[in-house]
Scaffold this motif. Structure first.
Motif, PDB file in Angstrom:
ATOM      1  N   SER A 423       0.982  -1.021   0.240  1.00 51.74           N
ATOM      2  CA  SER A 423      -0.007   0.205   0.127  1.00 51.74           C
ATOM      3  C   SER A 423       0.943   1.247   0.061  1.00 51.74           C
ATOM      4  O   SER A 423       0.524   2.136  -0.532  1.00 51.74           O
ATOM      5  CB  SER A 423      -0.912   0.014   1.079  1.00 51.74           C
ATOM      6  N   PHE A 424       1.843   1.298   0.893  1.00 46.76           N
ATOM      7  CA  PHE A 424       2.881   2.462   0.667  1.00 46.76           C
ATOM      8  C   PHE A 424       3.505   2.642  -0.798  1.00 46.76           C
ATOM      9  O   PHE A 424       3.564   3.700  -1.126  1.00 46.76           O
ATOM     10  CB  PHE A 424       4.095   2.080   1.894  1.00 46.76           C
ATOM     11  N   VAL A 425       3.978   1.409  -1.147  1.00 49.38           N
ATOM     12  CA  VAL A 425       4.368   1.545  -2.614  1.00 49.38           C
ATOM     13  C   VAL A 425       3.439   2.094  -3.600  1.00 49.38           C
ATOM     14  O   VAL A 425       3.676   3.107  -4.326  1.00 49.38           O
ATOM     15  CB  VAL A 425       5.138   0.212  -3.007  1.00 49.38           C
ATOM     16  N   GLY A 426       2.238   1.605  -3.511  1.00 49.59           N
ATOM     17  CA  GLY A 426       1.136   2.108  -4.398  1.00 49.59           C
ATOM     18  C   GLY A 426       0.725   3.407  -4.175  1.00 49.59           C
ATOM     19  O   GLY A 426       0.475   4.249  -5.185  1.00 49.59           O
ATOM     20  N   ALA A 427       0.759   4.011  -2.994  1.00 42.66           N
ATOM     21  CA  ALA A 427       0.629   5.450  -2.532  1.00 42.66           C
ATOM     22  C   ALA A 427       1.509   6.120  -3.261  1.00 42.66           C
ATOM     23  O   ALA A 427       1.385   7.223  -3.792  1.00 42.66           O
ATOM     24  CB  ALA A 427       0.525   5.626  -1.122  1.00 42.66           C
ATOM     25  N   LEU A 428       2.865   5.859  -3.289  1.00 41.66           N
ATOM     26  CA  LEU A 428       3.914   6.471  -3.790  1.00 41.66           C
ATOM     27  C   LEU A 428       3.639   6.618  -5.325  1.00 41.66           C
ATOM     28  O   LEU A 428       3.925   7.654  -5.944  1.00 41.66           O
ATOM     29  CB  LEU A 428       5.397   5.884  -3.442  1.00 41.66           C
ATOM     30  N   HIS A 429       3.535   5.616  -5.995  1.00 38.64           N
ATOM     31  CA  HIS A 429       3.253   5.713  -7.370  1.00 38.64           C
ATOM     32  C   HIS A 429       2.128   6.380  -7.674  1.00 38.64           C
ATOM     33  O   HIS A 429       2.057   7.276  -8.872  1.00 38.64           O
ATOM     34  CB  HIS A 429       2.807   4.067  -7.699  1.00 38.64           C
ATOM     35  N   TRP A 430       0.930   6.482  -7.086  1.00 41.34           N
ATOM     36  CA  TRP A 430      -0.006   7.544  -7.177  1.00 41.34           C
ATOM     37  C   TRP A 430       0.207   8.766  -7.178  1.00 41.34           C
ATOM     38  O   TRP A 430      -0.061   9.602  -7.725  1.00 41.34           O
ATOM     39  CB  TRP A 430      -1.263   7.009  -6.406  1.00 41.34           C
ATOM     40  N   TRP A 431       1.201   9.105  -6.083  1.00 45.41           N
ATOM     41  CA  TRP A 431       1.515  10.350  -5.703  1.00 45.41           C
ATOM     42  C   TRP A 431       2.320  10.865  -6.934  1.00 45.41           C
ATOM     43  O   TRP A 431       2.268  12.194  -7.494  1.00 45.41           O
ATOM     44  CB  TRP A 431       2.293  10.568  -4.454  1.00 45.41           C
ATOM     45  N   ALA A 432       3.286  10.094  -7.535  1.00 47.40           N
ATOM     46  CA  ALA A 432       3.991  10.397  -8.557  1.00 47.40           C
ATOM     47  C   ALA A 432       3.264  10.900  -9.712  1.00 47.40           C
ATOM     48  O   ALA A 432       3.509  11.898 -10.366  1.00 47.40           O
ATOM     49  CB  ALA A 432       5.063   9.185  -8.866  1.00 47.40           C
ATOM     50  N   LEU A 433       2.093   9.912  -9.908  1.00 46.97           N
ATOM     51  CA  LEU A 433       1.413  10.589 -11.078  1.00 46.97           C
ATOM     52  C   LEU A 433       0.607  11.442 -10.928  1.00 46.97           C
ATOM     53  O   LEU A 433       0.505  12.502 -11.826  1.00 46.97           O
ATOM     54  CB  LEU A 433       0.460   9.254 -11.274  1.00 46.97           C
ATOM     55  N   ILE A 434      -0.020  11.835  -9.853  1.00 48.73           N
ATOM     56  CA  ILE A 434      -0.492  13.056  -9.245  1.00 48.73           C
ATOM     57  C   ILE A 434       0.383  14.280  -9.481  1.00 48.73           C
ATOM     58  O   ILE A 434      -0.008  15.382 -10.276  1.00 48.73           O
ATOM     59  CB  ILE A 434      -1.234  13.118  -7.946  1.00 48.73           C
ATOM     60  N   GLY A 435       1.470  14.198  -8.971  1.00 44.38           N
ATOM     61  CA  GLY A 435       2.641  15.207  -9.163  1.00 44.38           C
ATOM     62  C   GLY A 435       2.862  15.619 -10.446  1.00 44.38           C
ATOM     63  O   GLY A 435       3.171  16.751 -10.836  1.00 44.38           O
ATOM     64  N   GLY A 436       3.037  14.710 -11.161  1.00 41.17           N
ATOM     65  CA  GLY A 436       3.332  14.762 -12.449  1.00 41.17           C
ATOM     66  C   GLY A 436       2.544  15.847 -13.259  1.00 41.17           C
ATOM     67  O   GLY A 436       2.739  16.594 -13.990  1.00 41.17           O
ATOM     68  N   PHE A 437       1.117  15.308 -13.115  1.00 40.95           N
ATOM     69  CA  PHE A 437       0.065  15.892 -13.857  1.00 40.95           C
ATOM     70  C   PHE A 437      -0.041  17.392 -13.290  1.00 40.95           C
ATOM     71  O   PHE A 437      -0.212  18.379 -14.090  1.00 40.95           O
ATOM     72  CB  PHE A 437      -1.317  15.248 -13.641  1.00 40.95           C
ATOM     73  N   LEU A 438       0.516  17.738 -11.968  1.00 44.72           N
ATOM     74  CA  LEU A 438       0.232  18.729 -11.501  1.00 44.72           C
ATOM     75  C   LEU A 438       1.402  19.771 -12.067  1.00 44.72           C
ATOM     76  O   LEU A 438       1.133  20.812 -12.475  1.00 44.72           O
ATOM     77  CB  LEU A 438       0.314  18.912  -9.796  1.00 44.72           C
ATOM     78  N   VAL A 439       2.601  19.270 -12.076  1.00 51.19           N
ATOM     79  CA  VAL A 439       3.634  20.060 -12.471  1.00 51.19           C
ATOM     80  C   VAL A 439       3.340  20.430 -14.037  1.00 51.19           C
ATOM     81  O   VAL A 439       3.537  21.454 -14.513  1.00 51.19           O
ATOM     82  CB  VAL A 439       5.167  19.523 -12.598  1.00 51.19           C
ATOM     83  N   VAL A 440       2.694  19.371 -14.981  1.00 49.63           N
ATOM     84  CA  VAL A 440       2.492  19.761 -16.497  1.00 49.63           C
ATOM     85  C   VAL A 440       1.291  20.951 -16.422  1.00 49.63           C
ATOM     86  O   VAL A 440       1.453  21.669 -17.135  1.00 49.63           O
ATOM     87  CB  VAL A 440       1.834  18.396 -16.840  1.00 49.63           C
ATOM     88  N   ALA A 441       0.265  20.640 -15.520  1.00 52.55           N
ATOM     89  CA  ALA A 441      -0.531  21.992 -15.383  1.00 52.55           C
ATOM     90  C   ALA A 441       0.124  23.451 -14.898  1.00 52.55           C
ATOM     91  O   ALA A 441      -0.270  24.171 -15.757  1.00 52.55           O
ATOM     92  CB  ALA A 441      -1.780  21.714 -14.401  1.00 52.55           C
ATOM     93  N   VAL A 442       1.013  23.202 -14.315  1.00 54.05           N
ATOM     94  CA  VAL A 442       1.693  24.470 -13.873  1.00 54.05           C
ATOM     95  C   VAL A 442       2.765  24.871 -15.296  1.00 54.05           C
ATOM     96  O   VAL A 442       2.663  26.155 -15.461  1.00 54.05           O
ATOM     97  CB  VAL A 442       2.710  24.266 -12.704  1.00 54.05           C
ATOM     98  N   ILE A 443       3.076  24.047 -15.748  1.00 53.30           N
ATOM     99  CA  ILE A 443       3.791  24.510 -17.193  1.00 53.30           C
ATOM    100  C   ILE A 443       2.959  25.216 -18.127  1.00 53.30           C
ATOM    101  O   ILE A 443       3.200  26.252 -18.621  1.00 53.30           O
ATOM    102  CB  ILE A 443       4.495  23.159 -17.920  1.00 53.30           C
ATOM    103  N   VAL A 444       1.646  24.703 -18.294  1.00 51.72           N
ATOM    104  CA  VAL A 444       0.548  25.115 -19.279  1.00 51.72           C
ATOM    105  C   VAL A 444       0.221  26.361 -18.660  1.00 51.72           C
ATOM    106  O   VAL A 444       0.232  27.444 -19.422  1.00 51.72           O
ATOM    107  CB  VAL A 444      -0.351  24.075 -19.484  1.00 51.72           C
ATOM    108  N   LEU A 445       0.107  26.437 -17.444  1.00 50.15           N
ATOM    109  CA  LEU A 445      -0.300  27.747 -16.918  1.00 50.15           C
ATOM    110  C   LEU A 445       0.522  28.918 -16.717  1.00 50.15           C
ATOM    111  O   LEU A 445       0.209  30.033 -17.213  1.00 50.15           O
ATOM    112  CB  LEU A 445      -0.920  27.688 -15.123  1.00 50.15           C
ATOM    113  N   ALA A 446       1.743  28.619 -16.810  1.00 50.01           N
ATOM    114  CA  ALA A 446       2.784  29.689 -16.635  1.00 50.01           C
ATOM    115  C   ALA A 446       3.113  29.881 -18.095  1.00 50.01           C
ATOM    116  O   ALA A 446       3.077  31.317 -18.510  1.00 50.01           O
ATOM    117  CB  ALA A 446       4.258  28.819 -16.199  1.00 50.01           C
TER     118      ALA A 446
END
Length: 491
Positions: A423-446
């Motif tokens: 579950s900890f590993v799965g949470a990390l993988h999900w967090w990496a996915l969420i964080g990646g989409f967030l940074v992409v959104a920031v790139i577009v927003l900027a």
């Protein structure tokens, strides 16, 4: 008529041995900046078995987490104070508070005293971080590059540095005083810098102007809101979905506040928010998953990847600072994109029993953050820089909240040790996915918002004198701090 910002009173002849001050300041950055950032992680649960039975252990762990809210509330307030107080004085005062928290940590034996110690440490750290940035701002270019590189590395290794002193300890109070020797060295360097500053000559010190002061105070509002949400979720037992929604709203609020100002200001602020939300929360989860008890290489196996990432981050920052000018528009997205690739690699290589492969995500995260921040800091004034720094630390807490919510979802219903690890590993993988989409959104927003004129964000037209040093207008070609006294027009 535009009023020029208040000028400090530098030594007319300049410091007699500027290189000596620069050397001391560089050493101070290397010692004090990681010491300040290492106050962020809450590691009391690691030594839970050592906690006395007559203390509310859950409450103690909650109060131990007060350092980050105290730090992120102090950063904008300390930045405002730097308009009136000398940088050297703020550095000594901040490190003195950190040293005081070290000394008091050995005597903390209750939930209240632990909270006081952690708040003291957070306040001291919150004074040190903006003060070091302002101190290196107008010095030799390599110093500002060193600050950015060390800052990026500190965010990456903060969790590991906080865990390192806890190996085979016999007292839980080590979490309150993890590096007393380093604190003493940093305080001595700050004192040496203060003496050198007084004896060798007082170089000019930049400071936020009056317009930027109001924006810095405004940055304290979302920081306080995120702190209240974090403390509330820790004490009231909120459900996972509510935590995730509140954390997402906090990130959206920070991005909305980052949209204030000119295009260059927005690009820096967006980059700061993205770095704060992603780097430390991601690195903290990777570090915990790679502990020896979970099948990873443990901390000893992680130091080589950390060292590689640190050297490359500082090197990349120096290269960007020395060889690129006005490149934030294209270098910042590249740096943020490198962070996205680093998060993708987390999903591919973590967990890993071989620590060396972790050099890939660590390097991409640290170097990407260093490139994005160095390039955008070159295009703004010091007031905009410390404003972005304020948003960065609020983003760190919002990122921790979002990651905690994801972990709560993944850990629901766990009944065995293997399920816990999975579950900890799965949470990390999900967090990496969420964080990646967030940074992409920031790139577009900027990219979108950087093209909008400043009056659209402010809601009012620019003044006729577009070259005036207004906090919401375009950055002047020559920074106000560079004007000599004879260039200042008479009143």
């Amino acid at each position: 008529m535009a009023v020029p910002p208040i000028q400090r009173s530098p030594d007319p002849a300049g410091p007699r041995y500027p290189w000596l001050l620069d050397v001391v300041l560089g050493l101070l950055v290397v010692a004090a900046l990681p010491l300040a950032i290492v106050a962020i992680p809450n590691t009391l649960s690691v030594v839970a078995r050592l906690l006395p039975g007559d203390i509310d252990q859950v409450g103690l762990m909650r109060t131990h987490g007060l350092a980050l809210p105290a730090l992120m509330l102090t950063v904008p307030l300390a930045s405002v104070a730097l308009r009136r107080v000398r940088v050297a004085h703020v550095l000594v005062a901040g490190l003195a508070l950190v040293a005081l928290s070290d000394a008091a940590g050995g005597y903390a034996a209750s939930e209240f005293l632990v909270g006081v110690v952690r708040v003291l440490r957070g306040v001291g750290a919150g004074m040190v971080v903006p003060a070091t940035l302002v101190a290196v701002w107008d010095r030799v270019p390599v110093l500002r590059a060193l600050w950015v590189g060390v800052f990026s590395l500190s965010l990456l290794v903060a969790q590991a540095l906080a865990l390192w002193p806890l190996d085979d300890v016999s007292s839980w109070k080590v979490t309150l005083q993890p590096y007393p020797m380093v604190t003493g060295v940093a305080l001595a360097l700050a004192a040496a810098y203060l003496v050198g500053w007084m004896v060798l000559g007082r170089p000019a010190e930049p400071a936020p102007d009056a317009g930027e002061r109001s924006r810095l105070l405004l940055a304290a509002v979302p920081a306080a809101g995120v702190a209240v949400v974090a403390i509330s979720t820790a004490t009231e037992g909120w459900r996972a979905i509510a935590v995730i929604v509140l954390a997402a709203l906090a990130v959206a609020g920070l991005l909305a506040l980052a949209s204030i100002g000119a295009g260059e200001s927005r690009t820096l602020a967006y980059s700061m928010v993205a770095v704060g939300v992603v780097v430390l929360p991601s690195a903290a989860q990777v570090t915990l998953v790679e502990m020896g008890g979970l099948g990873g290489p443990g901390l000893r196996g992680l130091w080589v990847p950390y060292a590689v990432a640190g050297v490359l981050a500082v090197g990349a920052s120096v290269v960007v600072r020395l060889f690129t000018q006005a490149a934030g528009r294209w270098l910042a997205p590249l740096g943020l994109l490198a962070m996205v690739v680093g998060l993708c690699s987390v999903r591919l290589v973590v967990p890993s029993a071989d620590g060396l492969v972790l050099a890939v995500p660590f390097t991409l995260l640290a170097v990407g953050a260093a490139v994005a921040l160095t390039s955008t800091l070159q295009e703004v004034g010091v007031g905009v820089a410390v404003f972005g720094l304020s948003l960065c630390f609020a983003g760190v807490l919002a990122g921790f909240l979002l990651g905690t919510g994801v972990q709560m979802v993944m850990l629901d219903g766990v009944t065995s040790a293997q399920q816990l690890v999975d579950s900890f590993v799965g949470a990390l993988h999900w967090w990496a996915l969420i964080g990646g989409f967030l940074v992409v959104a920031v790139i577009v927003l900027a990219a979108v918002m950087a093209r909008r004129p400043a009056e659209e964000a402010a809601g009012e037209p620019l003044p006729d004198d577009e070259g005036s040093p207004d906090s919401t207008g375009p950055v002047p070609a020559v920074p106000p701090q560079a004007h000599s006294p004879e260039d200042t027009p008479p009143p």
